[in-house]
Design an enzyme around this catalytic site. Structure first.
Site, mmCIF file in Angstrom:
data_model
loop_
_atom_site.group_PDB
_atom_site.id
_atom_site.type_symbol
_atom_site.label_atom_id
_atom_site.label_comp_id
_atom_site.label_asym_id
_atom_site.label_seq_id
_atom_site.Cartn_x
_atom_site.Cartn_y
_atom_site.Cartn_z
ATOM 1 N N GLU A 285 41.927 48.730 45.928
ATOM 2 C CA GLU A 285 41.598 47.491 45.206
ATOM 3 C C GLU A 285 40.873 46.536 46.154
ATOM 4 O OE1 GLU A 285 43.999 43.880 42.879
ATOM 5 O OE2 GLU A 285 45.063 45.264 44.201
ATOM 6 N N LYS A 349 40.288 44.722 35.354
ATOM 7 C CA LYS A 349 41.738 44.619 35.242
ATOM 8 C C LYS A 349 42.114 43.755 34.051
ATOM 9 C CE LYS A 349 45.842 43.381 37.965
ATOM 10 N NZ LYS A 349 46.333 42.801 39.245
ATOM 11 N N CYS A 402 46.331 47.701 40.656
ATOM 12 C CA CYS A 402 47.529 47.058 41.190
ATOM 13 C C CYS A 402 48.727 47.272 40.267
ATOM 14 C CB CYS A 402 47.261 45.575 41.447
ATOM 15 S SG CYS A 402 48.526 44.770 42.455
#
Length: 523
Positions: A285, A349, A402
């Site tokens: 990430e 995301k 994440c």
């Protein structure tokens, strides 16, 4: 005639129940704290049911619902305090938040999560007085509140009780049928069975016997599943190179190190390809500071370090600008690059971290000075949700950035099922703590639930290749620098949990609740 085990358990229960209120408070807090050691990295999973048994013994002495709630809150505070202490470490690296706020913020968070256990304990006390039935009620209500914790206010289903089964991998295979919440129920049932053995009654023995048979059955079934459910030996997946550059959060966003960080990833990538051959390269990430959408020269350089037919999957930040060049939106994104440096696909995301990637109710909280809890002046913007990316030369995969991997039942596009899941993360925020170990354990549980391999890439660890039954096939430890290289494990047929989610479990728990109500009315 009582057995030796029953006698020992009864003696322990009597000691707990005979303690004065002040000592009971300490025991509740300690039992909760010790139960958290069942989670990674210690994985002392037996401490979870033992801690739950102590909580039930304490509830036996509660004269009022309020007292039961207090005991439950103390247990929850101990469990969440030990389980989530690592969140405070992130405050060291956030320039907009004084590090001194870390401890109070985590204590506030832990106290809030402990309310779920308080409500569980109060409900068990309120709804039933019989000890064996109270154990069943506690299990039912606990799982219900775990589900609530995983969904309300964006949800945070971290360290669910069922995660403690992961060291007992055969039992953990049941997640492929009933999911993590079903495993939590089995854990609560186990704790309840231990607790009620202290009563040395036929009802308690029946509950303990049923639980023992259930655990034995799950162990045998899970062992067979691990041994039999394997792909043909001739079936090989593409080669993976997962780069873990060892860049800590303290230096990650240093402008002077931007070029050095890029070359750290490039050099590791080139070395892995030279040694093992071309494959799919995965960076973590926000692996580098560069805004690669607007830097064709950087993309070209990155592409030159990938050999066909490979590709590069990397995390980065997408920036949207006004016509005058003013940035108006940020997106935490995943990109797929070809060897010629072109972006073939991207994913934004969707499940953002509140107070980390955006400030909830900023227009209300900013006047109070609380805008300092979120980094920068621009909030990240969420993407549309789970999806499957189809890219030439790469098996269809589901991207997860994440903590998106922590949400059971919400990691796969059910309309277009992928062949594997890619979880890029930045666990460097939490240093050498329990956090990265727990994150890895949760990702392993998602692999079991969905029957899909999960590949994790983080800058400081723990990067790993996880097969579809939750086994680690290859990994780099926390704090190491290097590349995880290995073949992509095969996916399994669609699991029952992947097909139906939590619906069968909810239906089964509803029937059990209905049965308990009927029994109570006929008593």
């Amino acid at each position: 005639m009582p057995s030796r085990i029953e006698t020992v358990i009864a003696q322990a229960a009597d000691r707990v129940r005979s303690l004065p209120a002040g000592r009971q408070n300490t025991v509740a807090l300690a039992a909760g704290a010790l139960s958290a050691l069942a989670f990674a990295p210690l994985n002392l999973f037996l401490l979870m049911p033992l801690g739950l048994a102590v909580l039930l013994w304490l509830l036996d002495t509660a004269q009022t619902t309020r007292r039961a709630a207090a005991l439950g809150w103390l247990f929850g505070f101990g469990q969440f305090g030990v389980g989530l202490y690592w969140i405070a470490i992130a405050f060291r690296y956030q320039s907009n938040m004084p590090p001194a706020l870390g401890l109070p913020a985590v204590l506030l968070l832990v106290g809030g999560f402990a309310l779920f256990i308080a409500l569980t304990a109060a409900s068990a006390h309120r709804l039933w007085t019989g000890r064996a039935r109270r154990a069943l009620v506690l299990a039912l209500v606990w799982v219900a509140f775990e589900w609530v914790r995983g969904h309300v206010l964006t949800g945070f289903p971290w360290n669910l009780a069922g995660n403690a089964w992961l060291p007992a991998l055969p039992v953990a295979q049941a997640a492929s049928v009933v999911g993590i919440y079903g495993l939590s129920f089995v854990m609560l049932l186990t704790g309840g069975a231990i607790a009620v053995l202290a009563d040395r009654t036929n009802g308690a023995r029946r509950l303990a016997g049923f639980t023992a048979v259930l655990l034995l059955g799950l162990t045998l079934w899970g062992t067979a599943r691990l041994a039999i459910d394997r792909p043909p030996e001739t079936e090989k997946g593409p080669l993976l190179h997962i780069v873990q550059a060892g860049i800590g959060q303290d230096e990650k966003w240093n402008p002077a190190a931007e070029r050095r960080h890029l070359w750290a990833h490039l050099d590791l990538t080139a070395a892995a390809i030279r040694r093992y051959g071309p494959g799919i390269v995965i960076w973590p990430e926000t692996a580098i500071q560069n805004f690669i959408e607007h830097e064709p020269s950087t993309r070209y350089l990155m592409g030159r370090h990938i050999e066909a037919p490979g590709a590069l999957i990397t995390g980065g930040i997408r920036v949207e600008y006004e016509a005058d060049g003013t940035p108006i939106a940020l997106r935490n994104s995943l990109f797929v690059l070809t060897p010629d440096g072109e972006i073939q696909a991207h994913y934004d995301k969707a499940h953002l971290v509140p107070f980390g990637e955006y400030m909830p109710l900023r227009h209300l909280l900013a006047p109070l000075g609380l805008d300092r809890l979120a980094p920068g002046d621009i909030d990240f913007v969420p993407g549309p949700g789970v999806r499957t990316l189809s890219v030439p030369g790469v098996p269809d995969f589901g991207p997860l950035i994440c903590y998106e991997v922590i949400f059971p039942g919400n990691v796969v596009d059910k309309e277009k099922r992928p062949a594997w899941l890619v979880n890029i993360s930045n666990d460097a925020w939490f240093g050498h703590s329990s956090g990265p170990h727990q994150h890895l354990a949760i990702a392993r549980m998602r692999a079991i639930e969905e029957g899909l391999p999960v590949v994790r890439a983080t800058p400081t660890g723990i990067s790993a290749i996880i097969d579809s039954q939750g086994r680690l096939k290859a990994s780099l430890p926390l704090g190491a620098r290097g590349v995880v290289t290995g073949e992509l494990p095969a996916r399994r047929p669609v699991t029952l949990y992947a097909r139906f989610g939590d619906v069968p479990l909810i239906f089964g728990l509803f029937l059990l609740s209905l049965g308990l109500v009927i029994v109570r009315r006929t008593d």
